[in-house]
Design a protein around this motif. Sequence first.
Motif, PDB file in Angstrom:
ATOM      1  N   ILE A  41       0.848  -1.203   0.000  1.00  0.00           N
ATOM      2  CA  ILE A  41       0.000   0.000   0.000  1.00  0.00           C
ATOM      3  C   ILE A  41       0.877   1.244   0.000  1.00  0.00           C
ATOM      4  CG2 ILE A  41      -1.654   1.335   1.367  1.00  0.00           C
ATOM      5  CD1 ILE A  41      -2.801  -1.352   2.350  1.00  0.00           C
ATOM      6  N   GLY A  42       1.878   1.249   0.873  1.00  0.00           N
ATOM      7  CA  GLY A  42       2.772   2.397   0.947  1.00  0.00           C
ATOM      8  C   GLY A  42       3.515   2.640  -0.356  1.00  0.00           C
ATOM      9  N   ASP A  43       4.018   1.574  -0.968  1.00  0.00           N
ATOM     10  CA  ASP A  43       4.722   1.707  -2.249  1.00  0.00           C
ATOM     11  C   ASP A  43       3.832   2.358  -3.294  1.00  0.00           C
ATOM     12  OD1 ASP A  43       7.184   0.660  -1.536  1.00  0.00           O
ATOM     13  OD2 ASP A  43       6.593  -1.404  -1.973  1.00  0.00           O
ATOM     14  N   PHE A  44       2.571   1.908  -3.377  1.00  0.00           N
ATOM     15  CA  PHE A  44       1.683   2.482  -4.381  1.00  0.00           C
ATOM     16  C   PHE A  44       1.374   3.945  -4.072  1.00  0.00           C
ATOM     17  CE2 PHE A  44      -2.608   3.692  -5.706  1.00  0.00           C
ATOM     18  CZ  PHE A  44      -2.380   3.719  -7.078  1.00  0.00           C
ATOM     19  N   LEU A  45       1.101   4.259  -2.822  1.00  0.00           N
ATOM     20  CA  LEU A  45       0.784   5.646  -2.476  1.00  0.00           C
ATOM     21  C   LEU A  45       1.948   6.580  -2.818  1.00  0.00           C
ATOM     22  CD1 LEU A  45      -1.052   5.190   0.953  1.00  0.00           C
ATOM     23  CD2 LEU A  45      -2.064   5.792  -1.263  1.00  0.00           C
ATOM     24  N   ILE A  46       3.166   6.125  -2.596  1.00  0.00           N
ATOM     25  CA  ILE A  46       4.336   6.938  -2.942  1.00  0.00           C
ATOM     26  C   ILE A  46       4.375   7.191  -4.452  1.00  0.00           C
ATOM     27  CG2 ILE A  46       6.866   6.926  -3.076  1.00  0.00           C
ATOM     28  CD1 ILE A  46       6.824   5.426  -0.362  1.00  0.00           C
ATOM     29  N   ASP A  51       4.942  13.454  -8.728  1.00  0.00           N
ATOM     30  CA  ASP A  51       4.524  14.314  -9.840  1.00  0.00           C
ATOM     31  C   ASP A  51       4.522  13.621 -11.191  1.00  0.00           C
ATOM     32  OD1 ASP A  51       4.153  16.473  -8.166  1.00  0.00           O
ATOM     33  OD2 ASP A  51       6.222  17.187  -8.380  1.00  0.00           O
ATOM     34  N   ALA A  52       4.959  12.380 -11.252  1.00  0.00           N
ATOM     35  CA  ALA A  52       4.991  11.665 -12.536  1.00  0.00           C
ATOM     36  C   ALA A  52       3.571  11.423 -13.042  1.00  0.00           C
ATOM     37  CB  ALA A  52       5.722  10.343 -12.375  1.00  0.00           C
ATOM     38  N   PRO A  53       3.322  11.579 -14.344  1.00  0.00           N
ATOM     39  CA  PRO A  53       1.973  11.394 -14.894  1.00  0.00           C
ATOM     40  C   PRO A  53       1.586   9.943 -15.102  1.00  0.00           C
ATOM     41  CG  PRO A  53       3.476  11.986 -16.653  1.00  0.00           C
ATOM     42  CD  PRO A  53       4.273  12.063 -15.377  1.00  0.00           C
ATOM     43  N   SER A  54       2.535   9.017 -14.893  1.00  0.00           N
ATOM     44  CA  SER A  54       2.241   7.605 -15.116  1.00  0.00           C
ATOM     45  C   SER A  54       2.956   6.756 -14.077  1.00  0.00           C
ATOM     46  CB  SER A  54       2.666   7.178 -16.524  1.00  0.00           C
ATOM     47  OG  SER A  54       4.079   7.276 -16.675  1.00  0.00           O
ATOM     48  N   LEU A  55       2.602   5.487 -14.025  1.00  0.00           N
ATOM     49  CA  LEU A  55       3.281   4.548 -13.142  1.00  0.00           C
ATOM     50  C   LEU A  55       3.258   3.160 -13.779  1.00  0.00           C
ATOM     51  CD1 LEU A  55       0.762   2.875 -11.713  1.00  0.00           C
ATOM     52  CD2 LEU A  55       0.664   4.883 -10.275  1.00  0.00           C
ATOM     53  N   THR A  56       4.108   2.293 -13.292  1.00  0.00           N
ATOM     54  CA  THR A  56       4.234   0.944 -13.852  1.00  0.00           C
ATOM     55  C   THR A  56       3.560  -0.069 -12.947  1.00  0.00           C
ATOM     56  OG1 THR A  56       6.321   1.502 -14.941  1.00  0.00           O
ATOM     57  CG2 THR A  56       5.840  -0.836 -14.622  1.00  0.00           C
ATOM     58  N   VAL A  57       2.741  -0.933 -13.540  1.00  0.00           N
ATOM     59  CA  VAL A  57       2.110  -2.035 -12.818  1.00  0.00           C
ATOM     60  C   VAL A  57       2.436  -3.317 -13.558  1.00  0.00           C
ATOM     61  CG1 VAL A  57       0.258  -0.544 -11.978  1.00  0.00           C
ATOM     62  CG2 VAL A  57      -0.061  -1.840 -14.090  1.00  0.00           C
ATOM     63  N   HIS A  58       2.138  -4.440 -12.927  1.00  0.00           N
ATOM     64  CA  HIS A  58       2.413  -5.744 -13.549  1.00  0.00           C
ATOM     65  C   HIS A  58       1.127  -6.542 -13.691  1.00  0.00           C
ATOM     66  CE1 HIS A  58       6.527  -4.665 -12.393  1.00  0.00           C
ATOM     67  NE2 HIS A  58       6.928  -5.557 -13.285  1.00  0.00           N
ATOM     68  N   THR A  59       1.008  -7.263 -14.789  1.00  0.00           N
ATOM     69  CA  THR A  59      -0.133  -8.147 -14.990  1.00  0.00           C
ATOM     70  C   THR A  59      -0.044  -9.303 -13.997  1.00  0.00           C
ATOM     71  OG1 THR A  59       1.045  -9.425 -16.675  1.00  0.00           O
ATOM     72  CG2 THR A  59      -0.298  -7.581 -17.429  1.00  0.00           C
ATOM     73  N   SER A  60      -1.164 -10.011 -13.826  1.00  0.00           N
ATOM     74  CA  SER A  60      -1.226 -11.052 -12.804  1.00  0.00           C
ATOM     75  C   SER A  60      -0.456 -12.305 -13.169  1.00  0.00           C
ATOM     76  CB  SER A  60      -2.689 -11.435 -12.543  1.00  0.00           C
ATOM     77  OG  SER A  60      -3.258 -12.028 -13.693  1.00  0.00           O
ATOM     78  N   SER A 102      -0.394  -4.788  -4.496  1.00  0.00           N
ATOM     79  CA  SER A 102       0.642  -5.056  -5.486  1.00  0.00           C
ATOM     80  C   SER A 102       0.045  -5.319  -6.866  1.00  0.00           C
ATOM     81  CB  SER A 102       1.497  -6.251  -5.046  1.00  0.00           C
ATOM     82  OG  SER A 102       0.675  -7.350  -4.682  1.00  0.00           O
ATOM     83  N   PHE A 103      -1.292  -5.545  -6.930  1.00  0.00           N
ATOM     84  CA  PHE A 103      -1.964  -5.768  -8.203  1.00  0.00           C
ATOM     85  C   PHE A 103      -2.940  -4.636  -8.480  1.00  0.00           C
ATOM     86  CE2 PHE A 103      -0.681 -10.062  -6.891  1.00  0.00           C
ATOM     87  CZ  PHE A 103       0.000 -10.464  -8.032  1.00  0.00           C
ATOM     88  N   MET A 108      -6.490   0.139  -7.495  1.00  0.00           N
ATOM     89  CA  MET A 108      -7.638   0.950  -7.907  1.00  0.00           C
ATOM     90  C   MET A 108      -8.616   1.184  -6.761  1.00  0.00           C
ATOM     91  SD  MET A 108      -7.235   2.262 -10.780  1.00  0.00           S
ATOM     92  CE  MET A 108      -8.892   2.979 -10.793  1.00  0.00           C
ATOM     93  N   MET A 109      -8.669   0.313  -5.772  1.00  0.00           N
ATOM     94  CA  MET A 109      -9.496   0.613  -4.603  1.00  0.00           C
ATOM     95  C   MET A 109      -8.946   1.834  -3.876  1.00  0.00           C
ATOM     96  SD  MET A 109     -12.217  -1.224  -4.288  1.00  0.00           S
ATOM     97  CE  MET A 109     -12.651  -0.981  -2.560  1.00  0.00           C
ATOM     98  N   LEU A 110      -7.631   1.947  -3.808  1.00  0.00           N
ATOM     99  CA  LEU A 110      -7.018   3.131  -3.202  1.00  0.00           C
ATOM    100  C   LEU A 110      -7.308   4.377  -4.024  1.00  0.00           C
ATOM    101  CD1 LEU A 110      -3.684   1.411  -2.229  1.00  0.00           C
ATOM    102  CD2 LEU A 110      -5.159   2.584  -0.592  1.00  0.00           C
ATOM    103  N   VAL A 111      -7.198   4.268  -5.343  1.00  0.00           N
ATOM    104  CA  VAL A 111      -7.463   5.422  -6.206  1.00  0.00           C
ATOM    105  C   VAL A 111      -8.916   5.857  -6.079  1.00  0.00           C
ATOM    106  CG1 VAL A 111      -7.531   6.246  -8.595  1.00  0.00           C
ATOM    107  CG2 VAL A 111      -5.641   4.799  -7.830  1.00  0.00           C
TER     108      VAL A 111
END
Length: 363
Positions: A41-46, A51-60, A102-103, A108-111
């Motif tokens: 959770i902390g990693d995603f919130l950071i 200020d970056a307009p995008s972020l990297t996620v991984h498929t399942s 991590s997924f 998206m629940m946080l967003v």
Amino acid sequence: MQTYKTLHNQFKLNGCSYSKEELKEVAYSLVKEGEAYEQAIGDFLIDWLNDAPSLTVHTSGSTGKPKPINLQKEHMLNSARATGAFFKLQPDDTALLCLPASFIAGKMMLVRAMVLGLSLDCVPPSSKPLTETSASYDFVAMVPQQFENSLYELDGVKKLIVGGAPVSYKLKQSFLKAAQRTNVYETYGMTETITHIAVKPLLAELIESDIDLDVFTTLADVSVTTDERGCLVIDAPLVSNETIYTNDIVRLTSEKTFKWLGRFDNVINSGGVKLFPEQIEAKLASIIDNRFFVAALPDEVLGQKLVLLVEGVDETAQLKDKIANLTTLNKFEVPKDIFAMEAFVETSSGKIKRKATLNKVAL
């Protein structure tokens, strides 16, 4: 200022309100001192609050090797708003995060909470998430296993979305028998579409008495077509800059609705007859209690033969008799062989890796 750089003034995390700078401090604290799920959770919130307009996620990794995907934060905002509009979520509504952050589903629940002003509680991801809390919630997201283990604890949940894998026929029937009043929706989506772009209710009276429970309806500003393979093509400009081509075979009922038939890469050609494993599995679910799936093995006569893999079953003779008496199966859908396995190969999120599991049989 971009809206992803601000927080809704009614957003709460575990009962507490935060400014953007305060939430950053919480995020760093979670990464440094939290449990594994809190660190995610902390990693995603950071990542979200920079200020970056995008972020990297991984498929399942359920249909192949997990791969990184770059997502625009503005698209994630649009997805959150679409979900909020469809489910009529309001500021100060309560929500529960019981999925790994991590997924994409957990992220998206946080967003949604930060964008829509939800009061979000976080509990450790587990197979029985509602045992981790005694509170009531307006909105919760789960995977099918969590849903199955929570059937008799849903009285405190108003709206529940279930995704990550199809909801089985057997699970739907169990939900009906549980006679819960929770509004439950099965979702369709993927990392590339920033979670769901279509939903269908498990109970017809949730929307219309004559609604087809086998048909997904897309969210606003999403339209669908099919390619030459019969696979779903998604046009969702608010969450993706590109048209998305899937490997999901569907039957369109309109440009906004479709019925999911199965994965293109799972289709079995047995003696010239195309078999859809997911459709066969839906029929077998009424007689098999353990986890299972059907797949294909090479056959000199048929090219491919249909086989059934069952987890944790030692005796298959009785199962063969049940299948022989199952009238919903046509003669081509009856498995030629049954393999009992102690345990299936899984992804880190608990999904069955079909090919890897089948390879254990083929060796």
